[in-house]
Motif scaffolding. Sequence first.
Motif, PDB file in Angstrom:
ATOM      1  N   LEU A  45       0.849  -1.190   0.000  1.00  0.00           N
ATOM      2  CA  LEU A  45       0.000   0.000   0.000  1.00  0.00           C
ATOM      3  C   LEU A  45       0.884   1.239   0.000  1.00  0.00           C
ATOM      4  O   LEU A  45       1.611   1.498   0.967  1.00  0.00           O
ATOM      5  N   ALA A  46       0.807   2.007  -1.085  1.00  0.00           N
ATOM      6  CA  ALA A  46       1.584   3.242  -1.176  1.00  0.00           C
ATOM      7  C   ALA A  46       0.951   4.324  -0.312  1.00  0.00           C
ATOM      8  O   ALA A  46      -0.250   4.307  -0.039  1.00  0.00           O
ATOM      9  N   SER A  47       1.765   5.269   0.117  1.00  0.00           N
ATOM     10  CA  SER A  47       1.261   6.393   0.899  1.00  0.00           C
ATOM     11  C   SER A  47       0.548   7.379  -0.013  1.00  0.00           C
ATOM     12  O   SER A  47       0.721   7.355  -1.242  1.00  0.00           O
ATOM     13  N   PRO A  48      -0.244   8.288   0.557  1.00  0.00           N
ATOM     14  CA  PRO A  48      -0.919   9.292  -0.289  1.00  0.00           C
ATOM     15  C   PRO A  48       0.044  10.124  -1.121  1.00  0.00           C
ATOM     16  O   PRO A  48      -0.234  10.410  -2.291  1.00  0.00           O
ATOM     17  N   MET A  49       1.176  10.530  -0.541  1.00  0.00           N
ATOM     18  CA  MET A  49       2.133  11.343  -1.290  1.00  0.00           C
ATOM     19  C   MET A  49       2.760  10.543  -2.426  1.00  0.00           C
ATOM     20  O   MET A  49       2.940  11.057  -3.539  1.00  0.00           O
ATOM     21  N   THR A  50       3.094   9.277  -2.165  1.00  0.00           N
ATOM     22  CA  THR A  50       3.631   8.436  -3.232  1.00  0.00           C
ATOM     23  C   THR A  50       2.617   8.251  -4.345  1.00  0.00           C
ATOM     24  O   THR A  50       2.957   8.276  -5.533  1.00  0.00           O
ATOM     25  N   MET A  51       1.368   8.069  -3.979  1.00  0.00           N
ATOM     26  CA  MET A  51       0.306   7.911  -4.971  1.00  0.00           C
ATOM     27  C   MET A  51       0.199   9.149  -5.853  1.00  0.00           C
ATOM     28  O   MET A  51       0.057   9.049  -7.083  1.00  0.00           O
ATOM     29  N   ASP A 107      -0.736  -3.299 -15.904  1.00  0.00           N
ATOM     30  CA  ASP A 107       0.703  -3.073 -16.061  1.00  0.00           C
ATOM     31  C   ASP A 107       1.356  -2.698 -14.731  1.00  0.00           C
ATOM     32  O   ASP A 107       2.461  -3.154 -14.409  1.00  0.00           O
ATOM     33  N   SER A 108       0.663  -1.865 -13.944  1.00  0.00           N
ATOM     34  CA  SER A 108       1.214  -1.451 -12.649  1.00  0.00           C
ATOM     35  C   SER A 108       1.251  -2.613 -11.669  1.00  0.00           C
ATOM     36  O   SER A 108       2.165  -2.704 -10.841  1.00  0.00           O
ATOM     37  N   GLN A 109       0.291  -3.509 -11.772  1.00  0.00           N
ATOM     38  CA  GLN A 109       0.282  -4.671 -10.885  1.00  0.00           C
ATOM     39  C   GLN A 109       1.488  -5.575 -11.167  1.00  0.00           C
ATOM     40  O   GLN A 109       2.090  -6.132 -10.242  1.00  0.00           O
ATOM     41  N   ALA A 110       1.850  -5.700 -12.435  1.00  0.00           N
ATOM     42  CA  ALA A 110       3.015  -6.519 -12.772  1.00  0.00           C
ATOM     43  C   ALA A 110       4.301  -5.924 -12.210  1.00  0.00           C
ATOM     44  O   ALA A 110       5.247  -6.653 -11.897  1.00  0.00           O
ATOM     45  N   LEU A 111       4.327  -4.581 -12.059  1.00  0.00           N
ATOM     46  CA  LEU A 111       5.503  -3.893 -11.528  1.00  0.00           C
ATOM     47  C   LEU A 111       5.418  -3.661 -10.026  1.00  0.00           C
ATOM     48  O   LEU A 111       6.294  -2.997  -9.459  1.00  0.00           O
ATOM     49  N   LEU A 112       4.357  -4.158  -9.372  1.00  0.00           N
ATOM     50  CA  LEU A 112       4.128  -3.940  -7.939  1.00  0.00           C
ATOM     51  C   LEU A 112       4.081  -2.452  -7.589  1.00  0.00           C
ATOM     52  O   LEU A 112       4.501  -2.052  -6.504  1.00  0.00           O
ATOM     53  N   ASN A 113       3.579  -1.649  -8.523  1.00  0.00           N
ATOM     54  CA  ASN A 113       3.480  -0.202  -8.296  1.00  0.00           C
ATOM     55  C   ASN A 113       2.091   0.110  -7.742  1.00  0.00           C
ATOM     56  O   ASN A 113       1.162   0.437  -8.483  1.00  0.00           O
ATOM     57  N   THR A 114       1.936  -0.020  -6.431  1.00  0.00           N
ATOM     58  CA  THR A 114       0.614   0.206  -5.827  1.00  0.00           C
ATOM     59  C   THR A 114       0.191   1.662  -5.902  1.00  0.00           C
ATOM     60  O   THR A 114      -1.004   1.955  -5.868  1.00  0.00           O
ATOM     61  N   GLY A 115       1.153   2.577  -6.018  1.00  0.00           N
ATOM     62  CA  GLY A 115       0.795   3.989  -6.142  1.00  0.00           C
ATOM     63  C   GLY A 115       0.002   4.257  -7.406  1.00  0.00           C
ATOM     64  O   GLY A 115      -1.022   4.945  -7.379  1.00  0.00           O
TER      65      GLY A 115
END
Length: 278
Positions: A62-68, A237-245
């Motif tokens: 879970l990314a933080s709000p700022m990271t998102m 695509d973001s899920q494959a990169l584990l980019n939760t933001g």
Amino acid sequence: MTQALPPAAPQAAPPARQRRRLAPLQPVRAGTRWLLGASFFVLFVAVWAAATLGGFVSPTFLASPMTMLREGWSLFAEFNFAYDVGMTVWRVLGGFVMAAVIAVPLGIAMGAHKGVEAFLEPFVSFCRYLPASAFIPLLILWAGLGELQKLLVIFIGSVFQIILMVAVIVGGARKDLVEAAYTLGATPRGIVRSVLIPGAAPQIAETLRLVLGWAWTYVIVAELIGSSSGIGHMIIDSQALLNTGQIIFGIIIIGLIGLVSDALFKWANQRLFAWSTL
């Protein structure tokens, strides 16, 4: 001999204004409604920030709000995310309009004529329970991976719901108005055109507003498989990169667009059918 105690003073009743404010179904002012709605979002973001920035949840999950927000800016600045948003909106509107154009007349016919209802209602009720996502393999075989396949997923997910809901609305028309129209010499076609449709129009418009929200769930399902554009494609695509933001940002964009479209639909309904809210 014991002395009798004086009777206790009755408790003061709450002011009438406070009682009305706490009463069920009592409306609130527009400013209060906006304040309460915004307060929930503020509280939600505060809890989210405390959970992520406080180290209670791993950034991997879970990314933080700022990271998102940073990832969202990167999507628009570097990856042309505006095009993906535009494609998703086009697919939702295209599939929904196709469904509404076919479903509303069929629903009116089912609600107005019991013979049509007896003929169509079993099939429509059967199809209403079929998940639109189950048709994706067949639709890919029939229509390929282009735009038509995605439009048909939204169409299938929306059309049967609209038909049945419109039929229920039209079929629930006031019988006294229908009898009064017959007394004045109206024909069966005139009853449908001058009594049933005008009386049901505000509720039909409200039904379309609700089903438009469901269409947003279908478009993401359609874009998760075999798509090269759209918000759903970006999320995969973001899920494959584990980019939760980026995943969270895409979900929030869907919610914001849906909120705006819902508000516009509600505004249009109030302008078109202002008399129904009196």
